[in-house]
Enzyme design. Sequence first.
Site, PDB file in Angstrom:
ATOM      1  N   ALA A 337      -9.223  50.914  79.333  1.00 35.88           N
ATOM      2  CA  ALA A 337     -10.282  49.917  79.444  1.00 35.88           C
ATOM      3  C   ALA A 337     -11.603  50.614  79.726  1.00 35.88           C
ATOM      4  O   ALA A 337     -11.646  51.676  80.368  1.00 35.88           O
ATOM      5  CB  ALA A 337      -9.959  48.925  80.558  1.00 35.88           C
ATOM      6  N   ASP A 338     -12.701  50.037  79.232  1.00 34.34           N
ATOM      7  CA  ASP A 338     -14.017  50.617  79.475  1.00 34.34           C
ATOM      8  C   ASP A 338     -14.307  50.652  80.974  1.00 34.34           C
ATOM      9  O   ASP A 338     -13.867  49.787  81.732  1.00 34.34           O
ATOM     10  CB  ASP A 338     -15.088  49.795  78.765  1.00 34.34           C
ATOM     11  N   GLY A 342     -10.037  54.427  87.541  1.00 36.23           N
ATOM     12  CA  GLY A 342      -9.789  54.080  88.929  1.00 36.23           C
ATOM     13  C   GLY A 342      -8.875  55.069  89.629  1.00 36.23           C
ATOM     14  O   GLY A 342      -7.994  55.669  88.999  1.00 36.23           O
ATOM     15  N   ASP A 393      -8.788  35.729  88.647  1.00 30.55           N
ATOM     16  CA  ASP A 393      -7.389  35.407  88.873  1.00 30.55           C
ATOM     17  C   ASP A 393      -6.522  36.488  88.223  1.00 30.55           C
ATOM     18  O   ASP A 393      -6.658  36.775  87.031  1.00 30.55           O
ATOM     19  CB  ASP A 393      -7.067  34.035  88.269  1.00 30.55           C
TER      20      ASP A 393
END
Length: 596
Positions: A337-338, A342, A393
């Site tokens: 993901a861009d 993490g 969510d």
Amino acid sequence: MSSEDAATVESSAPAEERAALAAAAAVDIRNGFADYNDRFRAVTRRAKQRFEARDFISAQMDNVERMDLYDICVRATTSRLERLLRERVRERALWVDIRGSFAELIAPLLDQELNKTFYNTLTRRFFGTSGVDAQIEFVALDIEPTDRITHPVERHSYAVWGQLPRVCQRMLEDYSFDVAYAHQSLCALRIAETLAQRLEEWGGTDAANANPIRAIELLDTVFYRERRAYLVGRIFGAERIAPLVIALVNEDAGLRVDAVLTERAHVAQVFGYTRSYFQADLPTVGDAVVFLRTLLPFKPIDELYTALGRAKQGKTERYRHFFRHLAAHRDEQFVHADGERGMVMAVFTLPSYPLVFKLIRDKFAFPKESVRAEVMQKYTLVFRHDRCGRLVDAQEFHFLRFPRNQFAPALLDELLASCSETVKIDGDDLVVAHCYVERRVRPLNLYVREAEPDAGIRAVVDYGQAIRDLASSNIFPGDLLFKNFGVTGTGRAIFYDYDELCLVSECRFRELPEDDDRGESFYVGPFDVFPEQFPRFLGMDAAQRAALLEAHGDIFSVRWWRELQERLARGLVADLPPYPLQVRVGVESFSPNAGL
């Protein structure tokens, strides 16, 4: 009886016994879901009393109680099935028969899909299914189950041939509360005036009926959430249709209309994936979802089910739709993901589909000190807390099975190396034992670099408002860097990195010591926070920094946070409407201090 006839009787006896056992198990499962549904609705019905009494703390407790019901009822049904089926409880051939009996049993029901999801949960508990097992589960990846629902949801209908204020008055009268309106006729007038102004471009057909509205439909069921009750429906003109949502609040003087929403973007925000679930006592759910899709045709069906509190069905629909999409895009690969990588989560996405998959790494890089269980607790906190429109969510999934060849090599290598406790290769598939799935948004740090200057400033200012909103609901993000926030399609700043999230009430907000600039050390505890330091590491340009400090400079002071902690300790909960100021109506007309 001949020996051949005796053999036939003996061979048919086990089959008859298995059929009877399967039928009994199917009835038990149907009753298990019916019990869950009855208990779900019983909790939901409390919402009206909570709203009338303005007992918002109990309303939040009801939300948590309702979330826990599903697993409670699944466990109870599991125990009954274990007693009924005994040593055959994991016999696949028997469950093939149970599936068939269950399908026949629920065939007349409108909410078949909710029953099927409950059934699937049970089979996965017994068999530990990885991916799906079409022989004993209900899959239906190739159809949209709600397409078969033609049953009209219960609603009030109003023909608008006379004066619109009178129709609006009748609308309000049709929804009874044990609290009176402060000015019901004035509320009706405000609704009528707002609709006439907003829909003026629709035009009237003749002088006798200059009103552009021909009819109004509102669902019988009132939707409750936090401090508001909502009447949900749609407006019909001669050639156009628009959604209609009327928000009611209960104040010292009584009930009043707070907002009238007629634009899909605003209604979508009310039903958004950053909001807590509605309390809406719907007799059946599928027909309500079909109706809501006419208001919000671009909102995924899974998010509609989830917004109604049917989180398990929301997961089923999200799974069904995503894997149907994946099967149609076999040449596309999952990629990172861009955003920045993490230290706690590995995050990947399929570029053509607006979801991200988040896996907890085996080990966390320094200076992260948390462990897997603590990270999972953070996600549980978010799930059970008021998300106030600023927390995404996250749905928890287990044992997802993906085609291995659809992973980019660099991503696959990283997952196998850093998430080995969660990810494994099984033949041609990659099996993910545990992950969180969220809507994909653009990371704020990337957005402010890519956007036009004005849009970047608006996003940074809304980032400050997001911190305020989260803090007012007793949430401190922990890590305030832009990379942990995202920007939605409507330009709204939201928070999505939960591994350092905590309650504001747990924090110790401190001033920086005067000798800090001299490089002398001082003790910092695990819950110590220094608000003055926040702006130093955000990577803003001068214009963005100036705009943020002008709009929200007080959030970088210890005093603001300590005063907020005092308000939270007194039980004062901020009111954060899920719609913009421009859709509110006549607030000044109802204020008890108007003119003072």
